[in-house]
Design a protein around this motif. Sequence first.
Motif, PDB file in Angstrom:
ATOM      1  N   PRO A 206       0.836  -1.205   0.000  1.00 16.60           N
ATOM      2  CA  PRO A 206       0.000   0.000   0.000  1.00 16.60           C
ATOM      3  C   PRO A 206       0.872   1.258   0.000  1.00 16.60           C
ATOM      4  N   PRO A 207       0.453   2.308  -0.695  1.00 17.49           N
ATOM      5  CA  PRO A 207       1.231   3.541  -0.725  1.00 17.49           C
ATOM      6  C   PRO A 207       1.199   4.309   0.599  1.00 17.49           C
ATOM      7  N   VAL A 208       0.259   3.966   1.460  1.00 20.39           N
ATOM      8  CA  VAL A 208       0.155   4.587   2.777  1.00 20.39           C
ATOM      9  C   VAL A 208       0.486   3.529   3.822  1.00 20.39           C
ATOM     10  N   PRO A 209       1.530   3.744   4.626  1.00 19.29           N
ATOM     11  CA  PRO A 209       1.896   2.743   5.636  1.00 19.29           C
ATOM     12  C   PRO A 209       0.745   2.438   6.580  1.00 19.29           C
ATOM     13  N   GLY A 210       0.622   1.177   6.958  1.00 16.70           N
ATOM     14  CA  GLY A 210      -0.379   0.770   7.928  1.00 16.70           C
ATOM     15  C   GLY A 210      -1.684   0.269   7.348  1.00 16.70           C
ATOM     16  N   LEU A 211      -1.922   0.485   6.059  1.00 13.86           N
ATOM     17  CA  LEU A 211      -3.148  -0.028   5.444  1.00 13.86           C
ATOM     18  C   LEU A 211      -2.962  -1.499   5.118  1.00 13.86           C
ATOM     19  N   ARG A 212      -3.993  -2.295   5.353  1.00 16.09           N
ATOM     20  CA  ARG A 212      -3.917  -3.723   5.062  1.00 16.09           C
ATOM     21  C   ARG A 212      -5.220  -4.185   4.439  1.00 16.09           C
ATOM     22  N   SER A 213      -5.081  -5.004   3.413  1.00 18.06           N
ATOM     23  CA  SER A 213      -6.241  -5.643   2.815  1.00 18.06           C
ATOM     24  C   SER A 213      -5.761  -6.715   1.863  1.00 18.06           C
ATOM     25  N   LYS A 214      -6.420  -7.860   1.896  1.00 22.39           N
ATOM     26  CA  LYS A 214      -6.088  -8.942   0.972  1.00 22.39           C
ATOM     27  C   LYS A 214      -6.921  -8.861  -0.295  1.00 22.39           C
ATOM     28  N   THR A 215      -7.901  -7.972  -0.332  1.00 20.26           N
ATOM     29  CA  THR A 215      -8.806  -7.895  -1.481  1.00 20.26           C
ATOM     30  C   THR A 215      -8.611  -6.623  -2.309  1.00 20.26           C
ATOM     31  N   VAL A 216      -7.562  -5.854  -2.011  1.00 19.47           N
ATOM     32  CA  VAL A 216      -7.333  -4.584  -2.702  1.00 19.47           C
ATOM     33  C   VAL A 216      -6.142  -4.714  -3.638  1.00 19.47           C
ATOM     34  N   ALA A 217      -6.245  -4.135  -4.822  1.00 19.97           N
ATOM     35  CA  ALA A 217      -5.115  -4.018  -5.734  1.00 19.97           C
ATOM     36  C   ALA A 217      -4.520  -2.633  -5.497  1.00 19.97           C
ATOM     37  N   TRP A 218      -3.323  -2.577  -4.958  1.00 21.48           N
ATOM     38  CA  TRP A 218      -2.695  -1.306  -4.627  1.00 21.48           C
ATOM     39  C   TRP A 218      -2.070  -0.686  -5.868  1.00 21.48           C
ATOM     40  N   VAL A 219      -2.134   0.636  -5.968  1.00 22.28           N
ATOM     41  CA  VAL A 219      -1.494   1.370  -7.059  1.00 22.28           C
ATOM     42  C   VAL A 219      -0.736   2.562  -6.479  1.00 22.28           C
ATOM     43  N   ARG A 220       0.306   3.004  -7.207  1.00 25.01           N
ATOM     44  CA  ARG A 220       1.018   4.217  -6.809  1.00 25.01           C
ATOM     45  C   ARG A 220       0.092   5.414  -7.054  1.00 25.01           C
ATOM     46  N   PRO A 221       0.035   6.372  -6.151  1.00 22.88           N
ATOM     47  CA  PRO A 221      -0.889   7.510  -6.273  1.00 22.88           C
ATOM     48  C   PRO A 221      -0.362   8.567  -7.241  1.00 22.88           C
ATOM     49  N   GLU A 222      -0.510   8.321  -8.541  1.00 21.41           N
ATOM     50  CA  GLU A 222       0.026   9.234  -9.546  1.00 21.41           C
ATOM     51  C   GLU A 222      -1.052   9.871 -10.421  1.00 21.41           C
ATOM     52  N   LEU A 223      -2.284   9.424 -10.344  1.00 23.87           N
ATOM     53  CA  LEU A 223      -3.362   9.990 -11.149  1.00 23.87           C
ATOM     54  C   LEU A 223      -4.194  10.943 -10.294  1.00 23.87           C
ATOM     55  N   ARG A 224      -4.835  11.889 -10.961  1.00 20.97           N
ATOM     56  CA  ARG A 224      -5.701  12.840 -10.260  1.00 20.97           C
ATOM     57  C   ARG A 224      -7.055  12.881 -10.934  1.00 20.97           C
ATOM     58  N   ALA A 225      -8.055  13.169 -10.154  1.00 26.01           N
ATOM     59  CA  ALA A 225      -9.393  13.403 -10.696  1.00 26.01           C
ATOM     60  C   ALA A 225      -9.998  14.581  -9.940  1.00 26.01           C
ATOM     61  N   GLU A 226     -10.703  15.408 -10.660  1.00 28.41           N
ATOM     62  CA  GLU A 226     -11.420  16.506 -10.032  1.00 28.41           C
ATOM     63  C   GLU A 226     -12.874  16.073  -9.886  1.00 28.41           C
ATOM     64  N   VAL A 227     -13.423  16.243  -8.705  1.00 24.70           N
ATOM     65  CA  VAL A 227     -14.802  15.843  -8.442  1.00 24.70           C
ATOM     66  C   VAL A 227     -15.629  17.090  -8.166  1.00 24.70           C
ATOM     67  N   ASP A 228     -16.627  17.295  -9.016  1.00 24.32           N
ATOM     68  CA  ASP A 228     -17.564  18.404  -8.826  1.00 24.32           C
ATOM     69  C   ASP A 228     -18.752  17.905  -8.010  1.00 24.32           C
ATOM     70  N   TYR A 229     -19.248  18.743  -7.124  1.00 25.99           N
ATOM     71  CA  TYR A 229     -20.451  18.384  -6.378  1.00 25.99           C
ATOM     72  C   TYR A 229     -21.238  19.643  -6.063  1.00 25.99           C
TER      73      TYR A 229
END
Length: 75
Positions: A31-54
Amino acid sequence: MVSIGGVGTGFNRNVAAALKRQLDTLRTPKPPVPGLRSKTVAWVRPELRAEVDYRARTRDGDLRPAACQLQGAAG
């Protein structure tokens, strides 16, 4: 990391397929953030961005209605 809702619009099949291809190239075994754990998650490097309008937030603090504007994803 805190979730404040999901994005329900802004994707189509072409955008989703392009995003999947990009995410596949960013996969990492840890995981890119220390301490996160999951056997069902596909981890990715945090290099993409998205803008969310609400337009509003619910009483619980979630975004509503949220729309995604991807930056760098083909579509």
